[in-house]
Design an enzyme around this catalytic site. Sequence first.
Site, PDB file in Angstrom:
ATOM      1  N   HIS A  87       0.839  -1.132   0.033  1.00  0.00           N
ATOM      2  CA  HIS A  87      -0.013  -0.034  -0.067  1.00  0.00           C
ATOM      3  C   HIS A  87       0.922   1.182  -0.137  1.00  0.00           C
ATOM      4  CE1 HIS A  87      -2.481   2.870   2.386  1.00  0.00           C
ATOM      5  NE2 HIS A  87      -2.892   3.179   1.324  1.00  0.00           N
ATOM      6  N   SER A  88       0.496   2.188  -0.871  1.00  0.00           N
ATOM      7  CA  SER A  88       1.401   3.654  -0.928  1.00  0.00           C
ATOM      8  C   SER A  88       2.682   3.318  -0.823  1.00  0.00           C
ATOM      9  CB  SER A  88       0.775   4.330   0.348  1.00  0.00           C
ATOM     10  OG  SER A  88       1.194   5.590   0.257  1.00  0.00           O
ATOM     11  N   PHE A  89       3.588   3.774  -0.057  1.00  0.00           N
ATOM     12  CA  PHE A  89       5.012   3.964   0.196  1.00  0.00           C
ATOM     13  C   PHE A  89       5.291   2.258   0.114  1.00  0.00           C
ATOM     14  CE2 PHE A  89       9.021   3.558   2.675  1.00  0.00           C
ATOM     15  CZ  PHE A  89       9.783   4.430   1.716  1.00  0.00           C
ATOM     16  N   THR A 124      -0.649   3.091  -5.358  1.00  0.00           N
ATOM     17  CA  THR A 124       1.042   3.344  -5.342  1.00  0.00           C
ATOM     18  C   THR A 124       1.497   3.628  -6.913  1.00  0.00           C
ATOM     19  OG1 THR A 124       1.332   1.855  -3.660  1.00  0.00           O
ATOM     20  CG2 THR A 124       3.228   2.328  -5.149  1.00  0.00           C
TER      21      THR A 124
END
Length: 268
Positions: free
Chosen positions: A104-106, A130
């Site tokens: 998720h994301s980073f 992402t």
Amino acid sequence: MAAKGLLSELKLAVPWGYIAAKVWGSQQAPPVLCLHGWLDNASSFDRLIPLLPKDFCYVAMDFGGHGLSSHYSPGLPYYQENFVSEIRRVVAALKWKHFSIVGHSFGGAVGAMFSSIFPEMVNKLILLDTWPFPLDPKGIERVPTYRRGAIEYVLQVEASQKPRQVASPEEMLQRFMKNNSHVSEESARLLLQRGTTKVATAGALHGFRQQGAVCELHQAAAGPRPAHQRYQYIEVPGSHYVHLNQPETVAGIISAFLQSKETIPHRM
């Protein structure tokens, strides 16, 4: 069919302490490594994993300095490459030769970078909101600016010498909700349970908070995506934390992708 409940908590030894992780399902099943976003923790997946197929082993790790994992020594920055190295340490400790990644994301950016460095180890890469760094040609150009900013920020934080903040659980929740309006109260409580440490009768921040194929799930259109023979791009309604706030929105998509026969083609 839903995955089995949380099987265990792990603490995997590393030179600066340990990496903490949560495990769902049988450790004899095909492995899936779940990577949380910046300043989040492994609890980011607490509501999603029980909705995924039970014939996989899901391990959600806390990156160094996050959740229950040990912090780095003072003065050492938290670079993206450090977290890529942490993944390699974790899978070595678990004796995984091949596995899939949900990031998720980073955490997705870290997982994508790991996949570009160790392509033979990653079966499938699933990115939740992402932009995969290795697939973005312009990303390379931003490395010097990113590195300079990160170094200067670490020095500024060290120079400020601010005392550790202590607040009641409710005050902590309200602060978190104010700074993360897209996270539901239930989701915020999940993240704070693992991201805070109790001190006397109040809660103190734990961490450095004030503190195959590629399947990418997004919540808003963000321009053209790179062409890739085995690349899927799917938009779903929701916020940046849709996998935590409304996990049923993405569970079916992720499940179908995990169970498909597609894998990442790689070159050595």
